[in-house]
Motif scaffolding. Sequence first.
Motif, short mmCIF file in Angstrom:
data_model
loop_
_atom_site.label_atom_id
_atom_site.label_comp_id
_atom_site.label_asym_id
_atom_site.label_seq_id
_atom_site.Cartn_x
_atom_site.Cartn_y
_atom_site.Cartn_z
N LEU A 100 -64.16 74.49 -40.81
CA LEU A 100 -64.60 75.86 -40.58
C LEU A 100 -64.22 76.25 -39.17
O LEU A 100 -64.49 75.52 -38.21
CB LEU A 100 -66.12 75.97 -40.74
CG LEU A 100 -66.74 77.34 -40.48
CD1 LEU A 100 -66.31 78.33 -41.55
CD2 LEU A 100 -68.25 77.23 -40.41
N ASN A 101 -63.56 77.39 -39.00
CA ASN A 101 -63.18 77.92 -37.69
C ASN A 101 -64.02 79.17 -37.43
O ASN A 101 -64.00 80.11 -38.22
CB ASN A 101 -61.70 78.30 -37.66
CG ASN A 101 -60.81 77.09 -37.77
OD1 ASN A 101 -60.94 76.14 -37.01
ND2 ASN A 101 -59.90 77.12 -38.72
N VAL A 102 -64.74 79.16 -36.32
CA VAL A 102 -65.54 80.32 -35.92
C VAL A 102 -64.92 80.85 -34.63
O VAL A 102 -64.91 80.18 -33.60
CB VAL A 102 -67.01 79.95 -35.70
CG1 VAL A 102 -67.81 81.16 -35.26
CG2 VAL A 102 -67.60 79.36 -36.98
N LEU A 103 -64.37 82.05 -34.70
CA LEU A 103 -63.73 82.67 -33.55
C LEU A 103 -64.75 83.55 -32.83
O LEU A 103 -65.48 84.32 -33.48
CB LEU A 103 -62.54 83.51 -33.99
CG LEU A 103 -61.31 82.72 -34.45
CD1 LEU A 103 -61.50 82.13 -35.83
CD2 LEU A 103 -60.10 83.59 -34.43
N VAL A 104 -64.82 83.40 -31.52
CA VAL A 104 -65.75 84.18 -30.71
C VAL A 104 -64.99 84.90 -29.61
O VAL A 104 -63.88 84.49 -29.23
CB VAL A 104 -66.87 83.30 -30.10
CG1 VAL A 104 -67.72 82.67 -31.18
CG2 VAL A 104 -66.30 82.24 -29.18
N ASP A 105 -65.59 85.96 -29.08
CA ASP A 105 -64.98 86.69 -27.96
C ASP A 105 -65.49 86.09 -26.64
O ASP A 105 -66.19 85.07 -26.63
CB ASP A 105 -65.25 88.19 -28.06
CG ASP A 105 -66.72 88.57 -27.97
OD1 ASP A 105 -67.56 87.72 -27.56
OD2 ASP A 105 -67.04 89.72 -28.29
N ASP A 106 -65.16 86.73 -25.55
CA ASP A 106 -65.57 86.23 -24.23
C ASP A 106 -67.07 86.24 -24.03
O ASP A 106 -67.59 85.55 -23.14
CB ASP A 106 -64.90 87.06 -23.13
CG ASP A 106 -63.42 86.80 -23.03
OD1 ASP A 106 -62.98 85.67 -23.30
OD2 ASP A 106 -62.68 87.74 -22.68
N ASN A 107 -67.80 86.98 -24.84
CA ASN A 107 -69.26 87.04 -24.75
C ASN A 107 -69.94 86.14 -25.77
O ASN A 107 -71.14 86.26 -26.01
CB ASN A 107 -69.74 88.48 -24.93
CG ASN A 107 -69.25 89.37 -23.81
OD1 ASN A 107 -69.28 88.98 -22.64
ND2 ASN A 107 -68.78 90.55 -24.16
N ASN A 108 -69.16 85.26 -26.42
CA ASN A 108 -69.66 84.31 -27.42
C ASN A 108 -70.16 85.00 -28.69
O ASN A 108 -71.01 84.48 -29.40
CB ASN A 108 -70.75 83.40 -26.82
CG ASN A 108 -70.81 82.07 -27.55
OD1 ASN A 108 -69.78 81.47 -27.83
ND2 ASN A 108 -72.01 81.61 -27.84
N VAL A 109 -69.63 86.18 -28.97
CA VAL A 109 -69.99 86.92 -30.19
C VAL A 109 -68.93 86.61 -31.25
O VAL A 109 -67.73 86.62 -30.98
CB VAL A 109 -70.04 88.44 -29.91
CG1 VAL A 109 -70.23 89.23 -31.20
CG2 VAL A 109 -71.14 88.75 -28.91
N ILE A 110 -69.38 86.32 -32.45
CA ILE A 110 -68.49 85.92 -33.54
C ILE A 110 -67.61 87.11 -33.96
O ILE A 110 -68.12 88.19 -34.29
CB ILE A 110 -69.30 85.42 -34.75
CG1 ILE A 110 -70.12 84.20 -34.36
CG2 ILE A 110 -68.36 85.11 -35.92
CD1 ILE A 110 -71.10 83.73 -35.43
N THR A 111 -66.30 86.90 -33.92
CA THR A 111 -65.34 87.95 -34.30
C THR A 111 -64.67 87.64 -35.64
O THR A 111 -64.16 88.56 -36.28
CB THR A 111 -64.27 88.14 -33.23
OG1 THR A 111 -63.58 86.89 -33.02
CG2 THR A 111 -64.89 88.60 -31.92
N ALA A 112 -64.63 86.38 -36.04
CA ALA A 112 -64.03 86.00 -37.31
C ALA A 112 -64.55 84.63 -37.71
O ALA A 112 -64.87 83.79 -36.87
CB ALA A 112 -62.51 85.97 -37.20
N ILE A 113 -64.63 84.42 -39.01
CA ILE A 113 -65.02 83.13 -39.57
C ILE A 113 -64.04 82.84 -40.69
O ILE A 113 -63.93 83.65 -41.64
CB ILE A 113 -66.47 83.15 -40.13
CG1 ILE A 113 -67.46 83.55 -39.03
CG2 ILE A 113 -66.83 81.79 -40.71
CD1 ILE A 113 -68.87 83.77 -39.54
N ARG A 114 -63.34 81.71 -40.60
CA ARG A 114 -62.37 81.38 -41.64
C ARG A 114 -62.22 79.87 -41.74
O ARG A 114 -62.61 79.13 -40.84
CB ARG A 114 -61.04 82.05 -41.37
CG ARG A 114 -60.42 81.74 -40.04
CD ARG A 114 -59.11 82.50 -39.86
NE ARG A 114 -58.57 82.29 -38.55
CZ ARG A 114 -58.29 83.25 -37.68
NH1 ARG A 114 -58.49 84.51 -38.00
NH2 ARG A 114 -57.78 82.98 -36.51
N CYS A 115 -61.63 79.46 -42.81
CA CYS A 115 -61.40 78.05 -43.05
C CYS A 115 -59.99 77.67 -42.58
O CYS A 115 -59.12 78.51 -42.46
CB CYS A 115 -61.54 77.74 -44.53
SG CYS A 115 -63.21 78.08 -45.15
N GLY A 116 -59.82 76.41 -42.36
CA GLY A 116 -58.50 75.91 -42.00
C GLY A 116 -58.57 75.05 -40.80
O GLY A 116 -57.74 74.39 -40.33
#
Length: 116
Positions: A100-116
């Motif tokens: 699971l990949n959880v992408l966050v911005d500079d403020n640690n806010v989740i911008t995307a969640i995807r597998c891979g």
Amino acid sequence: MKTSYAWLAPLALVLGLAGCAGSSGPQSSETAGGAAGASASPSWGQAPGGECNADNLQGSLGQPLSDSLAAQLLQQSGSATARTLRPGQVVTMEYNPQRLNVLVDDNNVITAIRCG
């Protein structure tokens, strides 16, 4: 007669990268030990899971990533591993259907969640 050694540069690069793969330094951004450190570390977990499914996690977009949310996302995804990806971070690009990949911005806010 002048000899060209231009072909050595790509070979040296490949050999150097191959050498890095066997080094004892950091090799992956995934770690064992659950979700502890989700907000401070680029990686946060390994669980006894299987193939990742991020479809049911999209409701978490826009939320700040915390340790408890990280643990919840890992569990709900069914994934074996998880990692946080931050802006500008260098990451491995191999596809792992159990991650699971959880992408966050500079403020640690989740911008995307995807597998891979």
